[in-house]
Write an enzyme that holds these catalytic residues in place. Structure first.
Site, short mmCIF file in Angstrom:
data_model
loop_
_atom_site.label_atom_id
_atom_site.label_comp_id
_atom_site.label_asym_id
_atom_site.label_seq_id
_atom_site.Cartn_x
_atom_site.Cartn_y
_atom_site.Cartn_z
CG HIS A 28 -0.74 -0.13 2.50
ND1 HIS A 28 0.27 0.57 3.08
CD2 HIS A 28 -1.29 -0.88 3.48
CE1 HIS A 28 0.32 0.27 4.37
NE2 HIS A 28 -0.61 -0.61 4.63
CG HIS A 82 -3.69 -5.63 12.73
ND1 HIS A 82 -4.62 -4.61 12.64
CD2 HIS A 82 -2.68 -5.25 11.89
CE1 HIS A 82 -4.20 -3.70 11.79
NE2 HIS A 82 -3.03 -4.07 11.32
CD GLU A 84 -3.28 -2.93 7.16
OE1 GLU A 84 -2.68 -2.69 8.21
OE2 GLU A 84 -3.09 -2.28 6.11
CG ASP A 86 -1.20 -7.15 6.43
OD1 ASP A 86 -2.24 -6.67 6.89
OD2 ASP A 86 -0.07 -6.77 6.80
CE1 TYR A 195 5.46 -3.17 8.83
CE2 TYR A 195 5.17 -2.28 11.03
CZ TYR A 195 4.67 -2.97 9.94
OH TYR A 195 3.38 -3.44 9.98
FE1 FEO Z 1 -1.46 -3.41 9.80
FE2 FEO Z 1 0.53 -5.95 8.78
O1 FEO Z 1 -1.04 -4.97 8.90
#
Ligand code: FEO
Length: 397
Positions: A28, A82, A84, A86, A195
């Site tokens: 992204h 989480h 998200e 992924d 990151y």
């Molecule tokens: Fe916030 Fe690795 O997803």
């Protein structure tokens, strides 16, 4: 399912059962030149528990790795730290396939999973401080809202002194090695910094709080198992320490010059400014926008003391690459920097004013008078650029 992929033992009870994405190059908008991993973990307790899943196209890799340890249908619990995609992309399919007894997520996680999948998943809410009993193991949940999504939480496996930290303490790095002690320190630090700079920087104030909370709760952590990149089993203290430092955003005597150029004039100015910064006693990094990705620029800014931006005027505006980068950096909410602006122009010359406004919009104090040059800089203009660099270095202290 046939065993094609293997699980990796983390402790006597915990296995890594994630997926390696060797080829992803854009996450992204973040340049993942080294690929990434989507980590999921299998806890072989009395209640067999899966912590997180993987991105949807990697479902078979996850199932194959689980199958190398146990028949997936024997999984009792799933924890979604989480939402998200992924980490949750194949969660609905996995739930349908293995029909676990219970699935756990934070209150915001339950909402986010429903908003993603519209599947009416039956998920049990776990709040900050809640514990679940796996028989011979216990999991405690800590909500970590906005680190980096509202749903985010981490799970602590007390008997193994192991923290499943979802995105926190992770990095985008595909590797055959699964542990920090198998990868060079410089690589770990660079990828973890990248990151942090691109994903977690806007939430630095919350990171300091969470780190404080871990201390207050007296959580003994021997292993940090994030959702991306290697597992910290040798140096969990090192990544905690780096997060403490990055969260403080203490500026250093480093200036980052970010520019783009049409016919080389703004580039000449950038190089003269860079020399001025160095002669003023500070260090400098020069990044041309068509040669540096925005996520690498964000990484260079982590811990920098100054951002100096340069752009030609193009059709009454800053150069489009600069607009992209400034929007991106603004969203990351860097703190504590000073700045300056420069640029060349042909006739209307709006770019420098627009750059100044952008810096002010990021609460970056202008540390030197901007330099504007018509068409091509002469010696006097380049001397003014050099003076700009020296002034910034002086302000960096
Ligand atoms: Fe916030 Fe690795 O997803």
């Amino acid at each position: 399912m046939k065993e094609i992929y293997s699980a990796v033992k983390v402790t006597d009870t915990v296995y890594w059962v994630g997926a390696i994405d060797w080829t992803i190059r854009d996450f992204h908008g973040y340049a993942t030149s080294g690929g990434t991993t989507y980590n999921a973990y299998l806890v072989m307790a009395d209640k067999v528990t899966l912590v997180d899943t993987v991105k949807a196209p990697f479902k078979d890799q996850l199932l194959s790795r689980i199958s190398s340890v146990i028949d997936p249908s024997r999984i009792d619990y799933i924890i979604s730290n989480h939402s998200e995609m992924d980490h949750s992309g194949c969660l609905p399919q996995i739930i349908e396939m293995i029909t676990p007894e219970k699935v756990f997520a934070s209150p915001m996680g339950i909402k986010a999973l429903e908003d993603h999948f519209h599947a009416g998943l039956d998920i049990i809410e776990v709040k900050d401080g809640d514990e679940i009993d796996l028989g011979n193991r216990t999991v405690t949940f800590l909500e970590t809202r906005m680190l980096h999504w509202p749903d985010s939480m981490v799970s602590y496996l007390a008997e193994e002194r192991l923290l499943f930290s979802q995105d926190a303490f992770g990095m985008h790095l595909a590797s055959s090695e699964r542990f920090d002690d198998e990868i060079e320190d410089w690589r770990l630090e660079h990828e973890a910094a990248k990151y942090y700079a691109n994903i977690l920087l806007p939430f630095s104030h919350l990171i300091s709080k969470v780190l404080g909370r871990i201390g207050e709760l007296g959580l003994e952590i021997d292993i940090i198992a994030p959702d991306h990149g290697p597992i910290w089993r040798e140096k969990p203290g090192r990544i905690l320490e780096l997060y403490r430092k990055w969260a403080e955003q203490e500026p250093t005597r480093k200036a980052v010059i970010v520019y783009d150029t049409m016919w080389g004039s703004t580039e000449k100015m950038a190089l003269a400014i860079a020399d001025g910064v160095v002669s003023g006693g500070a260090s400098v990094k020069v990044l041309k926008l068509r040669a540096a990705h925005r996520s690498d620029i964000a990484t260079e800014l982590l811990g920098a003391g100054a951002l100096i931006v340069g752009s030609p005027t193009m059709n009454n505006n800053i150069f489009p690459t600069m607009a992209d980068t400034l929007v991106y950096i603004k969203g990351l909410k860097p703190k504590g920097m000073i700045g300056a602006a420069f640029g060349s122009y042909g006739w209307s010359g709006e770019s420098v004013k627009q750059l100044e406004e952008s810096l002010r919009g990021m609460k970056i104090e202008l540390a030197a008078e901007s330099v504007r040059v018509k068409y091509v800089p002469d010696e006097e203009s380049l001397a003014a650029c050099r003076a700009l660099g020296e002034a910034v270095a002086e302000k960096l202290g």
